[in-house]
Structure formats: C-alpha cells, structure tokens
Design an enzyme around this catalytic site. Structure first.
Site, PDB file in Angstrom:
ATOM      1  N   ARG A  33     -14.804  20.258  26.578  1.00  0.00           N
ATOM      2  CA  ARG A  33     -14.264  21.251  25.636  1.00  0.00           C
ATOM      3  C   ARG A  33     -15.376  22.040  24.934  1.00  0.00           C
ATOM      4  NH1 ARG A  33     -11.562  21.063  20.049  1.00  0.00           N
ATOM      5  NH2 ARG A  33      -9.769  22.473  20.192  1.00  0.00           N
ATOM      6  N   ILE A  59      -8.329  28.140  20.265  1.00  0.00           N
ATOM      7  CA  ILE A  59      -8.193  27.093  21.275  1.00  0.00           C
ATOM      8  C   ILE A  59      -7.305  26.023  20.645  1.00  0.00           C
ATOM      9  CG2 ILE A  59     -10.400  26.080  20.489  1.00  0.00           C
ATOM     10  CD1 ILE A  59     -10.741  24.848  23.248  1.00  0.00           C
ATOM     11  N   SER A  60      -6.270  25.620  21.345  1.00  0.00           N
ATOM     12  CA  SER A  60      -5.324  24.646  20.796  1.00  0.00           C
ATOM     13  C   SER A  60      -6.005  23.309  20.519  1.00  0.00           C
ATOM     14  CB  SER A  60      -4.165  24.417  21.770  1.00  0.00           C
ATOM     15  OG  SER A  60      -3.374  25.569  21.901  1.00  0.00           O
ATOM     16  N   ALA A  61      -5.469  22.575  19.559  1.00  0.00           N
ATOM     17  CA  ALA A  61      -5.960  21.224  19.285  1.00  0.00           C
ATOM     18  C   ALA A  61      -5.755  20.359  20.528  1.00  0.00           C
ATOM     19  CB  ALA A  61      -5.222  20.625  18.099  1.00  0.00           C
TER      20      ALA A  61
END
Length: 219
Positions: A33, A59-61
């Site tokens: 990530r 950016i999504s969790a």
C-alpha cells in the site's frame, strides 16, 4: 519497523477483527500500500484509515477494501469491473484474488489519477489490470458482462448500466447516498432479476459522471 512488518501486522489485525478469508488476507498481506500513496503519507500507509491522494479523492481504508472484497466473494478467474481506480490499490488487491486467469477493468474519471495508477500497477507486474479513463458511472460496455462489479465512490442511486453489465449470478457492491450513505450488495439471478441488500453505513467520496452527482468539485 519497516513497511513489510507494518503490512504484516495490519493484515493480521484485519484477519482477526473481520474474520477474513485466506484469499483476502493474503492479498492485503501482499500488496504494498505504501507504493500507492503520496510520498508525504507513506509513513501512514499501514494505518487503517483513508488517505488523500489528490484531486479531492482518497485511498479507502484497508478494512473497507477487505470488506468489499469479502462481500463480492471474488473468485479466481473472475472478470471484475472497478468504478473509480483512484490510486490503484484496491484494483491490485482484487487482482491478487482473481489471479492471472482473472481480469480487472478499472475506470477512472480523472486522467492524472488513472495515469499514476497505471504506472504503479505496471511496475508491480499487475498485467491483469487494465486502467481506462472514462465515466465509470456508465460502466464499460466493451468488456461486459462482468462476474463482479464494485464502486469506490457513492452514487445517488445504483446506475442502470452497471446492473445491465452484471452477469446473471453476478454480484455488485456499491455505496449509495449523499450525506447518509449505505453499502448496497446487488445480486442478479439467472433470469436477470435483481435483489438488493443493505450491508450498513459507510462514508465515500461522491461518484462523478452521468449517473453520479452533478455538482462535484475537484481541487
């Protein structure tokens, strides 16, 4: 602590908290990530939180990426449509699960984000991901139908083209709503009938496009 160790710890915590399947756990554990986030946020890459990636997008969790992958019941060989590439991280996790025999078609509205994501995915060897610039709210008819579809931004309602491009026995996961948003699971049976289920409350950036919100500004 180095990035690999941080990623291992995050994956293990999510596995325990969310009771992750082996395939989703392994994908979260493998995808770096920190290579998808802006330089200024690299140290926070393995904190379970959304992070800004520019152009008003995030950016999504990691927990939300994992949950959406589980809800989709991704399988090796699936052809998947992703609406909203963002930085490309979610597409990479999906690509790990569907494998080389599967394919991820990812549509991004913002050309600069698409270009950046495409470069990162290519550098990491994700040849089974194709990033396309376009209006994802209309899907991508050229590659339809899809086994699975997921949307990484909240729509006013479920876009009709996405339902049409979903295969019989296919599944879609999409956040719907404005100030209050719900994650909706859409299933299509063999006759083309659609069933919807509300998973629960979520928070996403708004979807832009013909079937998205009209008054969305990107800074």
């Amino acid at each position: 602590m180095d990035y690999d160790e941080k990623r291992e710890r995050l994956a293990e915590r999510l596995r325990q908290e969310l009771n992750l399947s082996r395939k989703v756990y392994e994908a979260i554990r493998k995808v770096p990530r920190h290579l998808f986030v802006p330089e200024s946020y690299k140290n926070e890459a393995y904190v379970d939180t959304p992070l800004p990636i520019g152009y008003g997008q995030t950016i999504s969790a990691p927990h939300m990426v994992a949950i959406m992958c589980e809800l989709l019941d991704l399988r090796e060989g699936d052809k998947v449509l992703e609406v909203g590439t963002g930085c490309g991280y979610h597409a990479a996790v999906t690509a790990e699960i569907v494998g080389k025999s599967g394919k991820v078609i990812s549509i991004e509205y913002i050309p600069e984000l698409a270009e950046r994501a495409r470069a990162i995915l290519k550098a990491l060897g994700y040849d089974n991901v194709e990033v396309i610039v376009g209006d994802g709210s209309k899907g991508y008819e050229k590659e339809a139908p899809y086994d699975k579809i997921y949307v990484t931004a909240a729509a006013p309602d479920i876009p009709k083209p996405l339902i049409e491009q979903l295969k019989p026995r296919g599944r879609m996961v999409i956040p719907v709503g404005d100030s209050v948003q719900w994650l909706i699971i859409v299933e299509k049976d063999e006759s083309g009938n659609v069933r919807k289920k509300n998973w629960g409350s979520v928070r996403f950036v708004p979807l832009r496009g013909e079937y998205g919100f009209k008054s969305v500004r990107y800074d």
